[in-house]
Design an enzyme around this catalytic site. Structure first.
Site, PDB file in Angstrom:
ATOM      1  N   GLY A 482     -96.854  -1.689  63.363  1.00 45.79           N
ATOM      2  CA  GLY A 482     -98.274  -2.006  63.404  1.00 45.79           C
ATOM      3  C   GLY A 482     -98.965  -1.526  64.659  1.00 45.79           C
ATOM      4  O   GLY A 482    -100.032  -0.896  64.602  1.00 45.79           O
ATOM      5  N   ASP A 483     -98.382  -1.825  65.823  1.00 47.41           N
ATOM      6  CA  ASP A 483     -99.043  -1.422  67.068  1.00 47.41           C
ATOM      7  C   ASP A 483     -98.977   0.091  67.262  1.00 47.41           C
ATOM      8  O   ASP A 483     -99.914   0.693  67.799  1.00 47.41           O
ATOM      9  CB  ASP A 483     -98.455  -2.159  68.272  1.00 47.41           C
ATOM     10  N   CYS A 484     -97.895   0.721  66.812  1.00 50.61           N
ATOM     11  CA  CYS A 484     -97.800   2.185  66.907  1.00 50.61           C
ATOM     12  C   CYS A 484     -98.845   2.846  66.017  1.00 50.61           C
ATOM     13  O   CYS A 484     -99.430   3.882  66.383  1.00 50.61           O
ATOM     14  CB  CYS A 484     -96.406   2.654  66.510  1.00 50.61           C
ATOM     15  N   GLU A 487    -102.235   2.353  67.859  1.00 49.52           N
ATOM     16  CA  GLU A 487    -102.344   3.243  69.016  1.00 49.52           C
ATOM     17  C   GLU A 487    -102.359   4.717  68.575  1.00 49.52           C
ATOM     18  O   GLU A 487    -103.016   5.553  69.199  1.00 49.52           O
ATOM     19  CB  GLU A 487    -101.186   2.999  69.992  1.00 49.52           C
TER      20      GLU A 487
END
Length: 756
Positions: A482-484, A487
């Site tokens: 999710g965070d990758c 970003e």
């Protein structure tokens, strides 16, 4: 000499699959024909000797073998004018950034990523050595040169008391001391070899009660090897995979890393598999225990765990559960007709293993399940194509540095490093120094986005959609994070606004939409975002966490870092594409802001779960709130976060947080007035974002001075203490952070403070 190979396949291409022609792949290969220059040999040997001589004080390698191979000779130097006191603060920052960018460009691979060490945990390599030993594949896969570097690594990271920690900076633990001792024996070391190191290790083990006190993961590996009995393990019934999904304890509801480790572990337990009993195995049965092997009370050993290892003690309910399963359920499923249920469960587990293997190109989600899956495939059919494909992917996890050969905690951190590096480089606003870096990085980001979901019916395999997502490492890894993804979206959007000659062709609009759709699908009802998937069950399930050594592993918890990243990515997108799912994005951000505020601690900080620790979490907390529309003036949470950071600034001007903060959940400094450039970078970025320059720029000036003075003559920055973490208690190396965050912080400082 050892050579780093980048974005390459193997000679035996039939055994190797890839989604994007191996973009981002990095592995080391010993090439006897590549002799190198005398200067290179001297540099390598000096790096190895220097590390060995200072190994008790400096635990982190500096990735010098890679730097020796990749870094181009630079004739850059600091001019007399730059060293004079009259040089302005702005000029000093610009000069520092120019040197930093020029050096960092020399480390970039042609495919756009920055290769690097992602080691740190000390329980990964032993699993590989044990599995290959059981499979009788040690000589096939591990050459004499591999053995030499593996032994170098293990001896280099042995603590002064003879033991090994859970990670390279940790105090000695039974888990890693036993496993690394066993690994050295399997790699050919004598029981009293290593100039007394083996004797010290064995003494540590026996003085702390013997190997029956190893935590549960270690018990499993030792049982597979044949130096511990399966009766000394708490049950891991594969039948759990046959339960209906609506039950909260179904494995499919667990955090993906957790279920993907316990999946093959349950297969090994269900099979009660034991490898060939060799002379070394028989000797280890004597070496690891204080009593004769046949006299050990294995039932008592089930719940024994060394106090040095015990991070998550078993609640009483867990002990009752294991006892009931051990005493009543297990004897039942071992006998006909109930053995049919066991066989059905094992067949189901094997299908899930095969699905994971195929959809990750045999890399798997991480090193633990990769090695266990490989072993399970070998048990199922030693001559299968699956085994060959697994063996071909082992090198993707092995990394060589001056401290030896280690096993990485993933097949690298390629995508994550690239998207952070892009933001850092663009933040300097020094386009004349970008060279080809951004164009290459942009191409890597585009090549690493996942164009489709995993195969088949996702619900049958308990997988979330991955189309439009980005992985932590490479597309071949097959798992969108999710965070990758957030970003990655943010970086792609930033690059799309730069001229073509700097950044190249922008990512197609429909692929941006896919990323947004995936991010929106990952928000939980609380407003928070977890790491890979939605949170699928309840926090009370943590009471059955059987690991003893890790915290918060059972479900995919929601994190301030992942939630902040989602806000930042979506906000950046909505500015450029206001017409696409505007109401959904606004509602998502509103809920996410509320979640971040709810996660703030009473002292104004946020606990960071993926790096050390409160500095990291507070950077994400403040940045998420500011991006979402909050300000220092209208948000108490932002003000408290800034006050927290300022209260932790050291007299030297920087910040220096220890990994003990993550472990003990109390802010702890690395040392007395010892700054860490990465912590300092995070704190600067948060404070600048919150408008600290308008209120009082002096804390920022002092911090910037720390970063400037830390730079090395060649433009690199020093490798300091470990900064990555997972599951509260284990640390991991983010080697690129030493370059990324000083560049990022100084770039933002230059443009938002000095030039504002």
């Amino acid at each position: 000499m050892w050579r780093l190979k980048l974005s390459e396949g193997d000679d035996d291409s039939e055994c190797l699959t890839s989604f994007n022609n191996h973009v981002g792949r990095q592995f080391w290969e010993f090439d006897p024909l590549f002799v190198g220059t005398p200067e290179e040999h001297a540099l390598v040997e000096k790096a190895r000797a220097d590390f060995s001589n200072s190994r008790y004080e400096i635990k982190q390698s500096s990735d010098l073998l890679m730097r020796i191979q990749l870094a181009k000779k630079s004739d850059e130097h600091i001019s007399e004018e730059e060293e004079e006191e009259e040089v302005s603060r702005e000029e000093k920052v610009v000069n520092t950034l120019r040197k930093a960018l020029r050096f960092y460009s020399t480390l970039q691979a042609e495919d756009g990523h920055w290769p690097g060490d992602y080691g740190g945990p000390l329980f990964l390599l032993p699993g590989l050595v044990i599995a290959l030993s059981v499979m009788d594949a040690v000589k096939t896969i591990i050459t004499d040169e591999h053995k030499k570097e593996m032994c170098r690594y293990l001896y280099n990271h042995q603590n002064l008391d003879g033991g090994w920690g859970l990670h390279i900076e940790g105090r000695s633990s039974m888990f890693c001391t036993v496993l690394n001792y066993v690994s050295l024996r399997l790699l050919g070391q004598e029981m009293d070899g290593g100039d007394g190191a083996m004797h010290k290790a064995r003494t540590w083990i026996l003085d702390h009660g013997g190997a029956t006190y190893i935590p549960s993961w270690g018990k499993c590996w030792l049982s597979v090897l044949g130096v511990y009995e399966w009766d000394g393990n708490n049950p891991l019934p594969p039948e759990l995979w046959l339960l209906p999904y609506f039950l909260p304890i179904h494995p499919g509801r667990m955090w993906c890393h957790c279920r993907m480790v316990y999946l093959p572990m349950s297969y090994l337990y269900g099979k009660r598999f034991i490898g060939p009993i060799s002379g070394v195995v028989l000797s280890l049965r004597k070496e690891l225990y204080n009593q004769a092997y046949h006299q050990i009370d294995w039932n008592l050993a089930r719940n024994q765990c060394s106090k040095e290892d015990l991070y998550f003690p078993h609640p009483l309910i867990q002990d009752i559960l294991w006892k009931c399963l051990h005493k009543f359920a297990e004897p039942l499923v071992m006998k006909w007709p109930f053995s049919k249920l066991r066989n059905r469960a094992l067949s189901t587990v094997m299908k899930h293993i095969e699905y994971e293997d195929v959809n990750t190109n045999y890399l798997c989600i991480g090193p633990v399940n990769k090695v266990m899956n490989m072993l399970c495939c070998w048990i199922d059919d030693p001559n299968s194509t699956a085994v060959k494909r697994h063996l071909s992917r082992i090198k993707d996890y092995l990394w060589v540095a001056e401290d030896g050969m280690k096993m990485n905690g993933y097949n690298g951190s390629q995508l994550w490093d690239v998207v952070l590096a892009v933001q850092a480089i663009v933040g300097t606003n020094l386009p004349q120094e970008y060279d080809l870096m951004l164009k290459r990085a942009h191409q890597f980001i585009k090549m690493s986005q996942m164009s489709k979901d995993s195969s088949g019916d996702l619900s049958c395999w308990y997988r979330h959609s991955s189309k439009g997502g980005w992985p932590f490492s490479t597309a071949d890894n097959g798992w969108a994070a999710g965070d990758c993804t957030a970003e990655g979206l943010k970086a792609a959007l930033i690059l799309s606004q730069l001229p073509y000659e700097i950044a190249g062709q922008a990512l197609e609009q429909n692929k941006l939409y896919d990323a947004v759709d995936l991010i929106l699908s990952l928000q939980n009802s609380s407003g928070g975002f977890a790491s890979y998937e939605l949170t699928r069950s309840n926090a009370w399930l943590e009471m059955i966490n059987p690991s003893e050594i890790f915290g918060d592993i059972i479900i995919d918890y929601q994190y301030v870092e992942c939630t902040s990243a989602a806000i930042q990515g979506l906000k950046q997108f909505s500015k450029l594409y206001p017409g696409y799912r505007r109401k959904n994005i606004e509602a998502c951000i509103k809920k996410a802001l509320h979640f971040i505020e709810s996660m703030q601690l009473s002292d104004g900080s946020w606990y960071g779960s993926w790096a050390v620790c409160y500095t990291y979490g507070t950077w994400f907390g403040i940045t998420g709130l500011i991006t979402g529309g909050k300000t220092y003036e209208n948000s108490l949470a932002v003000r408290k976060g800034c006050e927290f950071l300022l209260s932790k600034q050291l007299p030297s001007g920087g910040w220096g947080e220890s990994y003990l903060s993550s472990q003990d959940k109390v802010y702890t400094n690395v040392g007395k007035d010892v700054s860490h450039i990465v912590n300092t970078g995070w704190a600067m970025l948060a404070l600048i974002e919150a408008g600290q320059a308008k209120r009082d720029p002096n804390p920022l000036h002092r911090a910037a001075k720390v970063l400037i003075n830390s730079q090395m003559a060649n433009g690199d920055f020093p490798q300091q203490e470990i900064v990555g973490v997972f599951n509260k208690n284990c640390m991991i190396s983010y080697s690129a952070y030493r370059n990324i965050f000083p560049i990022w912080a100084l770039g933002v400082y230059l443009n938002k403070v000095l030039k504002a």
